[in-house]
Design a protein around this motif. Structure first.
Motif, PDB file in Angstrom:
ATOM      1  N   THR A   6       7.817   4.732  25.463  1.00  0.00           N
ATOM      2  CA  THR A   6       8.623   5.342  24.526  1.00  0.00           C
ATOM      3  C   THR A   6       9.301   6.589  25.252  1.00  0.00           C
ATOM      4  OG1 THR A   6       7.173   7.254  23.638  1.00  0.00           O
ATOM      5  CG2 THR A   6       7.085   5.283  22.841  1.00  0.00           C
ATOM      6  N   PRO A   7      10.513   7.234  24.655  1.00  0.00           N
ATOM      7  CA  PRO A   7      11.189   8.324  25.510  1.00  0.00           C
ATOM      8  C   PRO A   7      10.261   9.363  25.999  1.00  0.00           C
ATOM      9  CG  PRO A   7      12.597   7.347  23.874  1.00  0.00           C
ATOM     10  CD  PRO A   7      11.110   6.637  23.660  1.00  0.00           C
ATOM     11  N   LEU A   8       9.097   9.557  25.167  1.00  0.00           N
ATOM     12  CA  LEU A   8       8.223  10.675  25.380  1.00  0.00           C
ATOM     13  C   LEU A   8       7.018  10.357  26.129  1.00  0.00           C
ATOM     14  CD1 LEU A   8       8.241  11.739  21.514  1.00  0.00           C
ATOM     15  CD2 LEU A   8       9.359  12.725  23.524  1.00  0.00           C
ATOM     16  N   GLY A   9       6.849   9.023  26.255  1.00  0.00           N
ATOM     17  CA  GLY A   9       5.812   8.997  27.357  1.00  0.00           C
ATOM     18  C   GLY A   9       5.029   7.361  27.051  1.00  0.00           C
ATOM     19  N   LYS A  10       3.984   7.045  27.730  1.00  0.00           N
ATOM     20  CA  LYS A  10       3.307   5.938  27.459  1.00  0.00           C
ATOM     21  C   LYS A  10       2.216   5.989  26.187  1.00  0.00           C
ATOM     22  CE  LYS A  10      -0.015   4.746  30.332  1.00  0.00           C
ATOM     23  NZ  LYS A  10      -0.857   4.201  31.543  1.00  0.00           N
ATOM     24  N   VAL A  11       2.252   4.699  25.427  1.00  0.00           N
ATOM     25  CA  VAL A  11       1.183   4.739  24.332  1.00  0.00           C
ATOM     26  C   VAL A  11       0.458   3.739  24.607  1.00  0.00           C
ATOM     27  CG1 VAL A  11       1.044   4.313  21.798  1.00  0.00           C
ATOM     28  CG2 VAL A  11       2.997   5.747  22.890  1.00  0.00           C
ATOM     29  N   CYS A  12      -0.930   3.807  24.475  1.00  0.00           N
ATOM     30  CA  CYS A  12      -1.853   2.955  24.630  1.00  0.00           C
ATOM     31  C   CYS A  12      -2.488   2.771  23.166  1.00  0.00           C
ATOM     32  CB  CYS A  12      -2.936   3.309  25.834  1.00  0.00           C
ATOM     33  SG  CYS A  12      -2.143   3.646  27.429  1.00  0.00           S
ATOM     34  N   VAL A  96       0.886  -4.378  10.681  1.00  0.00           N
ATOM     35  CA  VAL A  96       0.895  -4.294  11.962  1.00  0.00           C
ATOM     36  C   VAL A  96       2.114  -3.576  12.365  1.00  0.00           C
ATOM     37  CG1 VAL A  96       0.806  -5.104  14.236  1.00  0.00           C
ATOM     38  CG2 VAL A  96      -0.919  -5.657  12.707  1.00  0.00           C
ATOM     39  N   GLU A  97       3.153  -4.193  12.012  1.00  0.00           N
ATOM     40  CA  GLU A  97       4.502  -3.787  12.330  1.00  0.00           C
ATOM     41  C   GLU A  97       4.643  -2.226  11.718  1.00  0.00           C
ATOM     42  OE1 GLU A  97       7.338  -6.779  11.465  1.00  0.00           O
ATOM     43  OE2 GLU A  97       6.673  -7.884  13.299  1.00  0.00           O
ATOM     44  N   ASP A  98       4.526  -2.144  10.728  1.00  0.00           N
ATOM     45  CA  ASP A  98       4.576  -0.781   9.986  1.00  0.00           C
ATOM     46  C   ASP A  98       3.749   0.254  10.395  1.00  0.00           C
ATOM     47  OD1 ASP A  98       5.643   0.792   7.795  1.00  0.00           O
ATOM     48  OD2 ASP A  98       3.465   0.820   6.983  1.00  0.00           O
ATOM     49  N   ALA A  99       2.594   0.011  10.950  1.00  0.00           N
ATOM     50  CA  ALA A  99       1.631   1.087  11.540  1.00  0.00           C
ATOM     51  C   ALA A  99       1.918   1.430  12.959  1.00  0.00           C
ATOM     52  CB  ALA A  99       0.199   0.528  11.496  1.00  0.00           C
ATOM     53  N   THR A 100       2.444   0.308  13.701  1.00  0.00           N
ATOM     54  CA  THR A 100       2.620   0.553  15.074  1.00  0.00           C
ATOM     55  C   THR A 100       4.170   0.432  15.634  1.00  0.00           C
ATOM     56  OG1 THR A 100       2.199  -1.974  15.763  1.00  0.00           O
ATOM     57  CG2 THR A 100       0.360  -0.394  15.338  1.00  0.00           C
ATOM     58  N   THR A 101       5.093  -0.356  14.960  1.00  0.00           N
ATOM     59  CA  THR A 101       6.233  -0.555  15.366  1.00  0.00           C
ATOM     60  C   THR A 101       6.418  -1.556  16.414  1.00  0.00           C
ATOM     61  OG1 THR A 101       6.533   1.460  16.956  1.00  0.00           O
ATOM     62  CG2 THR A 101       7.149   1.901  14.829  1.00  0.00           C
ATOM     63  N   LEU A 102       5.385  -2.246  16.794  1.00  0.00           N
ATOM     64  CA  LEU A 102       5.331  -3.311  17.653  1.00  0.00           C
ATOM     65  C   LEU A 102       5.698  -4.540  17.016  1.00  0.00           C
ATOM     66  CD1 LEU A 102       2.093  -2.674  19.665  1.00  0.00           C
ATOM     67  CD2 LEU A 102       4.521  -2.167  20.639  1.00  0.00           C
ATOM     68  N   ARG A 103       6.339  -5.580  17.545  1.00  0.00           N
ATOM     69  CA  ARG A 103       6.604  -6.866  16.776  1.00  0.00           C
ATOM     70  C   ARG A 103       5.565  -7.854  17.013  1.00  0.00           C
ATOM     71  NH1 ARG A 103       9.179  -5.063  13.406  1.00  0.00           N
ATOM     72  NH2 ARG A 103      11.156  -3.791  14.254  1.00  0.00           N
ATOM     73  N   VAL A 104       5.254  -8.603  15.929  1.00  0.00           N
ATOM     74  CA  VAL A 104       4.390  -9.635  16.220  1.00  0.00           C
ATOM     75  C   VAL A 104       4.937 -11.004  16.341  1.00  0.00           C
ATOM     76  CG1 VAL A 104       2.579 -10.822  14.688  1.00  0.00           C
ATOM     77  CG2 VAL A 104       2.977  -8.544  14.285  1.00  0.00           C
ATOM     78  N   ALA A 105       4.522 -11.518  17.356  1.00  0.00           N
ATOM     79  CA  ALA A 105       5.173 -13.153  17.644  1.00  0.00           C
ATOM     80  C   ALA A 105       4.450 -14.086  16.831  1.00  0.00           C
ATOM     81  CB  ALA A 105       5.052 -13.280  19.291  1.00  0.00           C
ATOM     82  N   ARG A 106       3.446 -13.943  16.778  1.00  0.00           N
ATOM     83  CA  ARG A 106       2.572 -15.201  16.075  1.00  0.00           C
ATOM     84  C   ARG A 106       1.215 -14.493  15.425  1.00  0.00           C
ATOM     85  NH1 ARG A 106       2.737 -17.771  20.527  1.00  0.00           N
ATOM     86  NH2 ARG A 106       0.853 -17.489  21.180  1.00  0.00           N
ATOM     87  N   ILE A 107       0.834 -15.253  14.243  1.00  0.00           N
ATOM     88  CA  ILE A 107      -0.529 -15.193  13.901  1.00  0.00           C
ATOM     89  C   ILE A 107      -1.138 -16.439  13.533  1.00  0.00           C
ATOM     90  CG2 ILE A 107      -1.571 -14.092  11.746  1.00  0.00           C
ATOM     91  CD1 ILE A 107       0.723 -12.235  11.480  1.00  0.00           C
ATOM     92  N   ASN A 108      -2.074 -16.673  14.302  1.00  0.00           N
ATOM     93  CA  ASN A 108      -3.023 -17.940  14.070  1.00  0.00           C
ATOM     94  C   ASN A 108      -4.219 -17.656  13.256  1.00  0.00           C
ATOM     95  OD1 ASN A 108      -1.172 -19.052  16.019  1.00  0.00           O
ATOM     96  ND2 ASN A 108      -2.539 -18.192  17.788  1.00  0.00           N
ATOM     97  N   VAL A 109      -4.153 -18.386  12.330  1.00  0.00           N
ATOM     98  CA  VAL A 109      -5.293 -18.051  11.170  1.00  0.00           C
ATOM     99  C   VAL A 109      -6.217 -19.441  11.288  1.00  0.00           C
ATOM    100  CG1 VAL A 109      -6.166 -17.904   8.823  1.00  0.00           C
ATOM    101  CG2 VAL A 109      -4.064 -16.838   9.700  1.00  0.00           C
ATOM    102  N   TYR A 110      -7.387 -19.521  11.694  1.00  0.00           N
ATOM    103  CA  TYR A 110      -8.226 -20.634  11.528  1.00  0.00           C
ATOM    104  C   TYR A 110      -9.232 -20.290  10.602  1.00  0.00           C
ATOM    105  CZ  TYR A 110      -6.467 -20.706  16.338  1.00  0.00           C
ATOM    106  OH  TYR A 110      -5.679 -20.736  17.510  1.00  0.00           O
ATOM    107  N   VAL A 111      -9.452 -21.220   9.565  1.00  0.00           N
ATOM    108  CA  VAL A 111     -10.414 -21.150   8.645  1.00  0.00           C
ATOM    109  C   VAL A 111     -11.584 -22.031   9.025  1.00  0.00           C
ATOM    110  CG1 VAL A 111     -10.895 -22.149   6.016  1.00  0.00           C
ATOM    111  CG2 VAL A 111      -8.577 -21.463   6.932  1.00  0.00           C
ATOM    112  N   ASP A 112     -12.673 -21.315   9.398  1.00  0.00           N
ATOM    113  CA  ASP A 112     -13.765 -21.784   9.927  1.00  0.00           C
ATOM    114  C   ASP A 112     -14.857 -22.225   9.095  1.00  0.00           C
ATOM    115  OD1 ASP A 112     -12.799 -21.302  12.568  1.00  0.00           O
ATOM    116  OD2 ASP A 112     -13.837 -19.458  12.648  1.00  0.00           O
ATOM    117  N   ASP A 113     -14.871 -21.638   7.834  1.00  0.00           N
ATOM    118  CA  ASP A 113     -15.836 -21.952   6.766  1.00  0.00           C
ATOM    119  C   ASP A 113     -15.304 -21.855   5.433  1.00  0.00           C
ATOM    120  OD1 ASP A 113     -18.276 -22.455   5.779  1.00  0.00           O
ATOM    121  OD2 ASP A 113     -19.257 -20.694   6.268  1.00  0.00           O
ATOM    122  N   ILE A 114     -15.696 -22.504   4.280  1.00  0.00           N
ATOM    123  CA  ILE A 114     -15.338 -22.595   3.014  1.00  0.00           C
ATOM    124  C   ILE A 114     -16.649 -22.190   2.335  1.00  0.00           C
ATOM    125  CG2 ILE A 114     -14.397 -23.463   0.859  1.00  0.00           C
ATOM    126  CD1 ILE A 114     -12.528 -25.130   2.923  1.00  0.00           C
TER     127      ILE A 114
END
Length: 115
Positions: A6-12, A96-114
């Protein structure tokens, strides 16, 4: 660890932060019984730390400055899987976008168990 400037520095931000944020959003969705292990390393962490370690079933990586989120979940029996997964992706992306202002490219959801 996700880093951006950001203009103020690095965020990790650590993976545990994203796992906690995403895990809380997923657990609050209707039809989700819990998170499941997403590989041998997650299974080993479950044996050592118990089933509720922070990044259980969540993997967040960065791809071209955008986030890619992998979720491994357990769902309730008798529900519409497509509708539940759509709800999860919308809720996680917003959280995620509201809390971090980073953009989400993809969300992969795997249903492993019912359950």
């Amino acid at each position: 660890m996700i880093k951006y400037y950001t203009p103020l520095g690095k965020v990790c931000m650590t993976g545990e932060y994203f796992a906690g944020l995403v895990g809380a959003a997923v657990q609050s969705c209707y039809g989700v019984c819990g998170m499941s292990a997403n590989g041998t390393s997650d299974s080993l962490k479950s044996l050592v730390f118990g089933a509720n370690h922070p990044d259980h079933g969540v993997r967040v990586t960065e791809e071209n400055g955008r986030l890619v989120i992998d979720l491994h979940i357990k769902m309730m029996y008798g529900l519409n899987i497509a509708a539940i997964v759509r709800s999860i992706t919308h809720k996680v992306k917003y959280a995620v976008e509201d809390a971090t202002t980073l953009r989400v490219a993809r969300i992969n959801v795997y249903v492993d168990d019912i359950v």
